[in-house]
Motif scaffolding. Structure first.
Motif, PDB file in Angstrom:
ATOM      1  N   ASN A 146      45.466  49.553  22.935  1.00  0.00           N
ATOM      2  CA  ASN A 146      44.834  50.479  23.895  1.00  0.00           C
ATOM      3  C   ASN A 146      44.179  49.760  25.058  1.00  0.00           C
ATOM      4  OD1 ASN A 146      45.332  53.089  22.798  1.00  0.00           O
ATOM      5  ND2 ASN A 146      43.960  52.507  21.109  1.00  0.00           N
ATOM      6  N   LEU A 147      44.884  48.843  25.642  1.00  0.00           N
ATOM      7  CA  LEU A 147      44.285  48.013  26.696  1.00  0.00           C
ATOM      8  C   LEU A 147      44.097  48.815  27.975  1.00  0.00           C
ATOM      9  CD1 LEU A 147      46.368  44.751  26.197  1.00  0.00           C
ATOM     10  CD2 LEU A 147      44.081  45.277  25.316  1.00  0.00           C
ATOM     11  N   GLU A 148      42.923  48.668  28.532  1.00  0.00           N
ATOM     12  CA  GLU A 148      42.632  49.326  29.814  1.00  0.00           C
ATOM     13  C   GLU A 148      42.060  48.301  30.766  1.00  0.00           C
ATOM     14  OE1 GLU A 148      40.109  52.790  29.597  1.00  0.00           O
ATOM     15  OE2 GLU A 148      41.148  53.427  27.772  1.00  0.00           O
ATOM     16  N   PRO A 149      42.808  47.957  31.801  1.00  0.00           N
ATOM     17  CA  PRO A 149      42.274  46.956  32.725  1.00  0.00           C
ATOM     18  C   PRO A 149      41.087  47.501  33.526  1.00  0.00           C
ATOM     19  CG  PRO A 149      44.380  47.808  33.505  1.00  0.00           C
ATOM     20  CD  PRO A 149      44.148  48.412  32.162  1.00  0.00           C
ATOM     21  N   LYS A 150      40.084  46.674  33.696  1.00  0.00           N
ATOM     22  CA  LYS A 150      38.938  47.050  34.541  1.00  0.00           C
ATOM     23  C   LYS A 150      39.161  46.474  35.932  1.00  0.00           C
ATOM     24  CE  LYS A 150      33.974  46.196  35.102  1.00  0.00           C
ATOM     25  NZ  LYS A 150      32.766  45.567  34.544  1.00  0.00           N
ATOM     26  N   LYS A 151      39.059  47.309  36.942  1.00  0.00           N
ATOM     27  CA  LYS A 151      39.250  46.834  38.311  1.00  0.00           C
ATOM     28  C   LYS A 151      37.994  46.112  38.785  1.00  0.00           C
ATOM     29  CE  LYS A 151      41.166  48.004  42.714  1.00  0.00           C
ATOM     30  NZ  LYS A 151      41.919  48.917  43.536  1.00  0.00           N
ATOM     31  N   ILE A 152      38.174  44.892  39.256  1.00  0.00           N
ATOM     32  CA  ILE A 152      37.033  44.083  39.686  1.00  0.00           C
ATOM     33  C   ILE A 152      36.867  44.165  41.206  1.00  0.00           C
ATOM     34  CG2 ILE A 152      36.027  41.737  39.668  1.00  0.00           C
ATOM     35  CD1 ILE A 152      36.442  42.956  36.845  1.00  0.00           C
ATOM     36  N   ASN A 153      37.965  44.048  41.924  1.00  0.00           N
ATOM     37  CA  ASN A 153      37.945  44.187  43.389  1.00  0.00           C
ATOM     38  C   ASN A 153      39.344  44.601  43.832  1.00  0.00           C
ATOM     39  OD1 ASN A 153      39.510  41.748  43.618  1.00  0.00           O
ATOM     40  ND2 ASN A 153      37.612  40.615  43.259  1.00  0.00           N
ATOM     41  N   GLN A 154      39.634  44.488  45.124  1.00  0.00           N
ATOM     42  CA  GLN A 154      40.878  45.094  45.612  1.00  0.00           C
ATOM     43  C   GLN A 154      42.146  44.524  44.976  1.00  0.00           C
ATOM     44  OE1 GLN A 154      39.111  42.937  47.342  1.00  0.00           O
ATOM     45  NE2 GLN A 154      40.490  41.501  48.375  1.00  0.00           N
ATOM     46  N   ASN A 155      42.120  43.285  44.513  1.00  0.00           N
ATOM     47  CA  ASN A 155      43.365  42.731  43.942  1.00  0.00           C
ATOM     48  C   ASN A 155      43.200  42.104  42.553  1.00  0.00           C
ATOM     49  OD1 ASN A 155      41.945  40.498  44.746  1.00  0.00           O
ATOM     50  ND2 ASN A 155      43.655  39.501  45.792  1.00  0.00           N
ATOM     51  N   THR A 156      42.088  42.361  41.906  1.00  0.00           N
ATOM     52  CA  THR A 156      41.824  41.714  40.617  1.00  0.00           C
ATOM     53  C   THR A 156      41.418  42.728  39.543  1.00  0.00           C
ATOM     54  OG1 THR A 156      41.029  39.776  41.796  1.00  0.00           O
ATOM     55  CG2 THR A 156      40.420  39.930  39.482  1.00  0.00           C
ATOM     56  N   TRP A 157      42.010  42.584  38.369  1.00  0.00           N
ATOM     57  CA  TRP A 157      41.669  43.416  37.215  1.00  0.00           C
ATOM     58  C   TRP A 157      41.498  42.499  36.003  1.00  0.00           C
ATOM     59  CZ3 TRP A 157      45.117  44.509  40.960  1.00  0.00           C
ATOM     60  CH2 TRP A 157      45.126  45.803  41.530  1.00  0.00           C
ATOM     61  N   CYS A 158      40.710  42.959  35.034  1.00  0.00           N
ATOM     62  CA  CYS A 158      40.546  42.174  33.814  1.00  0.00           C
ATOM     63  C   CYS A 158      40.637  43.056  32.576  1.00  0.00           C
ATOM     64  CB  CYS A 158      39.191  41.470  33.800  1.00  0.00           C
ATOM     65  SG  CYS A 158      39.006  40.258  35.114  1.00  0.00           S
ATOM     66  N   PHE A 159      41.148  42.468  31.510  1.00  0.00           N
ATOM     67  CA  PHE A 159      41.079  43.065  30.182  1.00  0.00           C
ATOM     68  C   PHE A 159      39.892  42.413  29.487  1.00  0.00           C
ATOM     69  CE2 PHE A 159      45.586  43.170  31.365  1.00  0.00           C
ATOM     70  CZ  PHE A 159      45.842  44.525  31.216  1.00  0.00           C
ATOM     71  N   LEU A 160      38.931  43.221  29.112  1.00  0.00           N
ATOM     72  CA  LEU A 160      37.696  42.682  28.542  1.00  0.00           C
ATOM     73  C   LEU A 160      37.690  42.935  27.036  1.00  0.00           C
ATOM     74  CD1 LEU A 160      35.286  43.954  31.362  1.00  0.00           C
ATOM     75  CD2 LEU A 160      36.401  41.712  31.182  1.00  0.00           C
ATOM     76  N   GLY A 161      37.762  41.865  26.280  1.00  0.00           N
ATOM     77  CA  GLY A 161      37.915  41.956  24.823  1.00  0.00           C
ATOM     78  C   GLY A 161      36.639  42.374  24.115  1.00  0.00           C
TER      79      GLY A 161
END
Ligand SMILES: [Zn+2]
Length: 306
Positions: free
Chosen positions: A22-37
């Protein structure tokens, strides 16, 4: 209550397909996203999704900072990435040798022949048949297809790479900090630092391979940079303040352990004297804090301030 438990269990067993993260990427800025474990140790329950990894859209490609802890995590992560933009993964930067951060690279190598660059310790400390912690902890299904990879370009000094028009600065700490060789990454165009495990928040760090003095050096290096976001190796705060907990933890750990040494507290007593109570509600406190205090004593017992 019992009914709910039983049915969840059944669903778990019936699903012979891959563990669903159920991974949901978190948007950090205009071109960056992270999966936070999850803020946990790796387990069959979390399937090894307990570290952070990020992807940056450089225009025609993705560049990843770390790769997640298994092939299957990476495969499911890419499914989510491709919903945002269906771009190939050009390069994966691997920040340090702990396997929860890089075993997923085996997926990107296989699917995109991505360039794997980063810490030299992956090549030095692991062979293709090494059974790392993830292999020992996770179920067969969860670890399926995961392979040890080779780092194709070892980064041992400050290095700039450019993919499309995005510049990535890859900066080794230069001393033992979280491990003997940690890299952090900085993108000047969006003022984001990817700290790797040099920073964690919401949980206690594991300093078993690290150094208090090295961690404080790394924190200082990052603090002096011009950044808007800092992505910890573990933790969900990705703001400018994301570094504060780690800074406070190691600053207090150093002060208190050095005071204990001065007060002739023995190594057997130090974990009773230095308690780090400010952090007692953080995840993994019970599991990791005492060991950090104990190890800090070994490091600082004969330490002299420069
Ligand atoms: Zn680590």
């Amino acid at each position: 209550m019992r009914k709910i438990v039983v049915s969840t269990f059944l669903i778990g067993t019936i699903s012979l397909f891959a563990f669903d993260y159920n991974l949901e990427p978190k948007k950090i800025n205009q071109n960056t996203w992270c999966f936070l474990g999850k803020l946990e140790a790796p387990s069959k329950k979390n399937g090894g999704f307990m570290s952070n990894h990020c992807f940056v859209n450089t225009g025609k490609n993705y560049v990843l900072i770390d790769a997640g802890g298994t092939y299957e995590i990476a495969r499911q992560a890419y499914e989510e990435m491709s919903k945002i933009s269906k771009l190939p993964v050009h390069t994966v930067i691997l920040t340090h040798e702990h396997d929860d951060h890089w075993l997923g690279a085996s997926y990107y190598k296989e699917k995109f022949n991505s360039k794997l660059i980063g810490t030299s310790l992956i090549n030095k400390n692991y062979t293709l048949d090494s059974k790392t912690r993830m292999f020992k902890t996770l179920s067969k299904d969860e670890i399926k297809n995961t392979k040890i990879i080779k780092v194709e370009k070892e980064i041992t000094e400050p290095t700039i790479i450019k993919v499309d028009n995005t510049e990535f600065q890859i900066i080794p700490v230069g001393v033992k900090a979280h491990t003997s060789e940690d890299l952090f990454v900085y993108i000047p165009s969006n003022k984001t630092i990817f700290s790797s495990d040099l920073v964690m928040n919401g949980r206690i760090t594991s300093n078993r391979d690290g150094s208090v003095i090295g961690e404080l050096k790394a924190v200082k290096m990052m603090n002096e940079m011009d950044y808007e976001n800092l992505i910890p190796g573990h933790g969900h705060d990705t703001s400018k303040n994301a570094i504060n907990e780690t800074k406070q933890y190691f600053t207090l750990l150093k002060q208190r352990v050095m005071k204990a040494v001065e007060d002739d507290i023995g190594v057997g007593e130090v974990t009773k004297v230095v308690k780090m109570e400010e952090f007692k509600d953080k995840a993994l406190f019970e599991q990791l804090n005492k060991r950090n205090v104990f190890d800090a004593y070994g490091e600082l017992e004969f330490y002299e301030e420069e």
